[in-house]
Design a protein around this motif. Structure first.
Motif, PDB file in Angstrom:
ATOM      1  N   ILE A  40      11.427  23.724  25.811  1.00 21.67           N
ATOM      2  CA  ILE A  40      10.041  23.345  25.565  1.00 21.67           C
ATOM      3  C   ILE A  40       9.394  22.827  26.847  1.00 21.67           C
ATOM      4  N   GLY A  41       8.127  23.156  26.998  1.00 15.35           N
ATOM      5  CA  GLY A  41       7.359  22.608  28.100  1.00 15.35           C
ATOM      6  C   GLY A  41       6.949  21.190  27.773  1.00 15.35           C
ATOM      7  N   ALA A  42       7.111  20.293  28.736  1.00 18.89           N
ATOM      8  CA  ALA A  42       6.764  18.885  28.537  1.00 18.89           C
ATOM      9  C   ALA A  42       5.998  18.364  29.758  1.00 18.89           C
ATOM     10  N   LEU A  43       4.973  19.110  30.140  1.00 25.19           N
ATOM     11  CA  LEU A  43       4.051  18.787  31.227  1.00 25.19           C
ATOM     12  C   LEU A  43       4.710  18.913  32.603  1.00 25.19           C
ATOM     13  N   ASP A  44       5.426  17.868  33.064  1.00 23.35           N
ATOM     14  CA  ASP A  44       6.018  17.892  34.405  1.00 23.35           C
ATOM     15  C   ASP A  44       7.473  18.342  34.411  1.00 23.35           C
ATOM     16  N   ARG A  45       7.978  18.680  33.236  1.00 23.56           N
ATOM     17  CA  ARG A  45       9.385  19.066  33.114  1.00 23.56           C
ATOM     18  C   ARG A  45       9.549  20.021  31.945  1.00 23.56           C
ATOM     19  N   LEU A  46      10.717  20.621  31.899  1.00 23.62           N
ATOM     20  CA  LEU A  46      11.149  21.355  30.717  1.00 23.62           C
ATOM     21  C   LEU A  46      12.175  20.502  30.006  1.00 23.62           C
ATOM     22  N   GLU A  47      12.325  20.712  28.721  1.00 20.34           N
ATOM     23  CA  GLU A  47      13.414  20.083  27.971  1.00 20.34           C
ATOM     24  C   GLU A  47      14.193  21.186  27.281  1.00 20.34           C
ATOM     25  N   ILE A  48      15.510  21.053  27.337  1.00 21.19           N
ATOM     26  CA  ILE A  48      16.396  21.997  26.654  1.00 21.19           C
ATOM     27  C   ILE A  48      17.012  21.250  25.480  1.00 21.19           C
ATOM     28  N   MET A  75       2.937  22.965  35.799  1.00 22.12           N
ATOM     29  CA  MET A  75       2.733  22.470  34.450  1.00 22.12           C
ATOM     30  C   MET A  75       3.550  23.346  33.495  1.00 22.12           C
ATOM     31  N   PHE A  76       4.291  22.712  32.636  1.00 24.55           N
ATOM     32  CA  PHE A  76       5.154  23.431  31.699  1.00 24.55           C
ATOM     33  C   PHE A  76       4.603  23.266  30.283  1.00 24.55           C
ATOM     34  N   LEU A  77       4.382  24.400  29.617  1.00 22.61           N
ATOM     35  CA  LEU A  77       3.837  24.423  28.265  1.00 22.61           C
ATOM     36  C   LEU A  77       4.606  25.429  27.418  1.00 22.61           C
ATOM     37  N   GLY A  78       4.631  25.210  26.117  1.00 20.94           N
ATOM     38  CA  GLY A  78       5.165  26.202  25.192  1.00 20.94           C
ATOM     39  C   GLY A  78       6.581  25.913  24.728  1.00 20.94           C
ATOM     40  N   THR A  79       7.020  26.750  23.796  1.00 15.40           N
ATOM     41  CA  THR A  79       8.369  26.675  23.238  1.00 15.40           C
ATOM     42  C   THR A  79       8.988  28.059  23.288  1.00 15.40           C
ATOM     43  N   PHE A  80      10.224  28.116  23.739  1.00 19.13           N
ATOM     44  CA  PHE A  80      10.955  29.374  23.884  1.00 19.13           C
ATOM     45  C   PHE A  80      12.353  29.169  23.322  1.00 19.13           C
ATOM     46  N   HIS A 128      18.411  12.978  23.212  1.00 15.82           N
ATOM     47  CA  HIS A 128      19.551  13.896  23.406  1.00 15.82           C
ATOM     48  C   HIS A 128      19.152  15.330  23.732  1.00 15.82           C
ATOM     49  N   CYS A 129      18.155  15.466  24.599  1.00 17.80           N
ATOM     50  CA  CYS A 129      17.853  16.777  25.163  1.00 17.80           C
ATOM     51  C   CYS A 129      18.253  16.748  26.637  1.00 17.80           C
ATOM     52  N   ILE A 130      18.103  17.869  27.315  1.00 14.89           N
ATOM     53  CA  ILE A 130      18.316  17.934  28.758  1.00 14.89           C
ATOM     54  C   ILE A 130      16.939  18.048  29.405  1.00 14.89           C
ATOM     55  N   ALA A 131      16.648  17.147  30.324  1.00 18.10           N
ATOM     56  CA  ALA A 131      15.388  17.188  31.066  1.00 18.10           C
ATOM     57  C   ALA A 131      15.610  18.018  32.325  1.00 18.10           C
ATOM     58  N   VAL A 132      14.676  18.943  32.600  1.00  9.52           N
ATOM     59  CA  VAL A 132      14.765  19.829  33.757  1.00  9.52           C
ATOM     60  C   VAL A 132      13.502  19.654  34.592  1.00  9.52           C
ATOM     61  N   TYR A 133      13.684  19.200  35.829  1.00  7.52           N
ATOM     62  CA  TYR A 133      12.569  18.960  36.738  1.00  7.52           C
ATOM     63  C   TYR A 133      12.639  19.909  37.929  1.00  7.52           C
ATOM     64  N   PRO A 134      11.512  20.458  38.377  1.00  8.53           N
ATOM     65  CA  PRO A 134      11.520  21.123  39.676  1.00  8.53           C
ATOM     66  C   PRO A 134      11.977  20.105  40.716  1.00  8.53           C
ATOM     67  N   ILE A 135      12.675  20.542  41.735  1.00  8.76           N
ATOM     68  CA  ILE A 135      13.267  19.620  42.707  1.00  8.76           C
ATOM     69  C   ILE A 135      12.217  18.691  43.316  1.00  8.76           C
TER      70      ILE A 135
END
Length: 143
Positions: A106-114, A1-6, A38-45
Protein backbone atom coordinates in the motif's frame (compact mmCIF):
# COMPACT_ATOMS: atom_id res chain seq x y z
CA UNK A 1 4.54 10.06 -3.35
CA UNK A 2 3.16 6.56 -2.91
CA UNK A 3 -0.55 5.90 -3.44
CA UNK A 4 -2.78 2.89 -4.00
CA UNK A 5 -3.06 -0.77 -3.06
CA UNK A 6 -1.48 -3.65 -4.95
CA UNK A 7 -1.47 -7.38 -4.28
CA UNK A 8 1.75 -8.95 -5.54
CA UNK A 9 2.70 -12.48 -4.53
CA UNK A 10 5.76 -13.39 -2.49
CA UNK A 11 7.70 -16.17 -4.21
CA UNK A 12 9.19 -19.24 -2.51
CA UNK A 13 12.52 -17.42 -2.01
CA UNK A 14 10.89 -14.51 -0.18
CA UNK A 15 11.08 -12.17 -3.16
CA UNK A 16 8.49 -9.54 -4.00
CA UNK A 17 8.12 -7.55 -7.21
CA UNK A 18 7.15 -3.93 -6.65
CA UNK A 19 4.39 -2.44 -8.81
CA UNK A 20 5.86 -0.85 -11.96
CA UNK A 21 4.71 2.65 -10.98
CA UNK A 22 7.07 2.62 -7.95
CA UNK A 23 10.16 1.06 -9.50
CA UNK A 24 11.85 4.24 -10.73
CA UNK A 25 11.60 5.89 -7.32
CA UNK A 26 13.05 2.82 -5.60
CA UNK A 27 15.64 1.87 -8.25
CA UNK A 28 18.55 3.63 -6.53
CA UNK A 29 17.89 1.92 -3.23
CA UNK A 30 15.46 1.56 -0.38
CA UNK A 31 15.34 0.77 3.30
CA UNK A 32 12.80 -1.65 4.70
CA UNK A 33 12.17 -2.04 8.39
CA UNK A 34 9.51 -2.86 10.95
CA UNK A 35 6.43 -0.68 10.65
CA UNK A 36 3.55 -0.11 13.01
CA UNK A 37 0.71 -2.66 13.13
CA UNK A 38 3.14 -5.40 12.06
CA UNK A 39 3.71 -4.31 8.49
CA UNK A 40 7.02 -3.65 6.73
CA UNK A 41 7.76 0.02 6.04
CA UNK A 42 9.67 0.68 2.80
CA UNK A 43 11.35 4.05 2.29
CA UNK A 44 13.31 5.34 -0.70
CA UNK A 45 16.91 5.66 0.53
CA UNK A 46 16.84 9.49 0.39
CA UNK A 47 13.63 9.62 2.44
CA UNK A 48 15.08 7.25 5.04
CA UNK A 49 18.22 9.39 5.32
CA UNK A 50 15.97 12.38 5.99
CA UNK A 51 14.18 10.42 8.74
CA UNK A 52 17.56 9.57 10.28
CA UNK A 53 18.54 13.24 10.27
CA UNK A 54 15.34 13.98 12.19
CA UNK A 55 16.03 11.07 14.56
CA UNK A 56 19.48 12.47 15.37
CA UNK A 57 17.75 15.49 16.91
CA UNK A 58 15.61 13.33 19.21
CA UNK A 59 16.70 13.24 22.86
CA UNK A 60 18.47 9.91 23.41
CA UNK A 61 18.20 10.56 27.13
CA UNK A 62 14.51 9.61 26.73
CA UNK A 63 13.97 5.87 27.17
CA UNK A 64 11.06 5.79 24.67
CA UNK A 65 13.29 7.37 22.01
CA UNK A 66 16.04 4.81 22.57
CA UNK A 67 13.56 1.93 22.54
CA UNK A 68 11.87 3.11 19.35
CA UNK A 69 15.13 3.71 17.49
CA UNK A 70 16.57 0.36 18.57
CA UNK A 71 13.56 -1.56 17.31
CA UNK A 72 13.31 0.50 14.11
CA UNK A 73 16.98 0.41 13.16
CA UNK A 74 17.83 -3.11 14.30
CA UNK A 75 15.27 -4.44 11.82
CA UNK A 76 16.34 -2.17 8.95
CA UNK A 77 17.76 -3.54 5.70
CA UNK A 78 19.07 -1.45 2.82
CA UNK A 79 18.42 -2.99 -0.57
CA UNK A 80 18.76 -2.17 -4.26
CA UNK A 81 15.97 -3.81 -6.28
CA UNK A 82 17.02 -5.94 -9.23
CA UNK A 83 16.19 -4.96 -12.82
CA UNK A 84 12.69 -6.46 -12.50
CA UNK A 85 11.96 -4.30 -9.45
CA UNK A 86 12.27 -7.33 -7.18
CA UNK A 87 13.59 -7.43 -3.61
CA UNK A 88 14.20 -10.26 -1.19
CA UNK A 89 12.48 -9.66 2.13
CA UNK A 90 14.64 -11.03 4.96
CA UNK A 91 13.10 -13.77 7.06
CA UNK A 92 13.04 -11.65 10.25
CA UNK A 93 10.87 -9.05 8.50
CA UNK A 94 8.65 -11.68 6.85
CA UNK A 95 8.13 -13.20 10.28
CA UNK A 96 7.43 -9.80 11.92
CA UNK A 97 4.78 -8.98 9.30
CA UNK A 98 3.37 -12.51 9.13
CA UNK A 99 3.99 -12.62 5.40
CA UNK A 100 3.07 -15.68 3.42
CA UNK A 101 2.43 -15.78 -0.31
CA UNK A 102 -0.45 -13.26 -0.43
CA UNK A 103 0.70 -9.67 0.21
CA UNK A 104 -0.67 -6.16 0.01
CA UNK A 105 1.62 -3.28 -0.92
CA UNK A 106 0.00 0.00 0.00
CA UNK A 107 1.05 3.55 -0.68
CA UNK A 108 1.42 5.58 2.51
CA UNK A 109 2.55 8.99 1.19
CA UNK A 110 6.34 8.97 1.88
CA UNK A 111 6.67 5.19 2.07
CA UNK A 112 5.21 1.90 1.01
CA UNK A 113 3.91 -0.65 3.48
CA UNK A 114 3.99 -4.38 2.87
CA UNK A 115 1.27 -6.29 4.69
CA UNK A 116 0.08 -9.84 4.84
CA UNK A 117 -3.02 -9.61 2.61
CA UNK A 118 -5.33 -11.19 5.24
CA UNK A 119 -3.97 -8.84 7.94
CA UNK A 120 -4.47 -5.82 5.64
CA UNK A 121 -8.04 -6.84 4.85
CA UNK A 122 -8.86 -7.21 8.56
CA UNK A 123 -7.19 -3.89 9.40
CA UNK A 124 -9.02 -2.06 6.61
CA UNK A 125 -12.37 -3.57 7.57
CA UNK A 126 -11.86 -2.43 11.17
CA UNK A 127 -10.76 1.11 10.24
CA UNK A 128 -12.82 2.05 7.17
CA UNK A 129 -16.05 2.87 8.99
CA UNK A 130 -14.21 5.05 11.50
CA UNK A 131 -12.57 6.84 8.57
CA UNK A 132 -15.95 7.37 6.90
CA UNK A 133 -17.42 8.76 10.14
CA UNK A 134 -14.55 11.13 10.95
CA UNK A 135 -16.09 14.56 11.37
CA UNK A 136 -13.09 16.44 12.77
CA UNK A 137 -9.66 17.29 11.52
CA UNK A 138 -7.30 14.40 12.26
CA UNK A 139 -4.41 15.55 10.08
CA UNK A 140 -4.05 19.36 10.24
CA UNK A 141 -4.76 20.94 6.87
CA UNK A 142 -5.92 17.71 5.18
CA UNK A 143 -9.53 17.97 3.97
Amino acid sequence: MFLGTFTPKLDEKGRLIFPAKFRDELATGLVMTRGQEHCIAVYPIAEFRQKLDEARRAPTTDQRTRDYLRVLLSGAEDVIPDKQGRITIPSHLRSYAGLDRECAVIGALDRLEIWSLPAWEIYLEQKEEGFAQTAEEVVPGLF
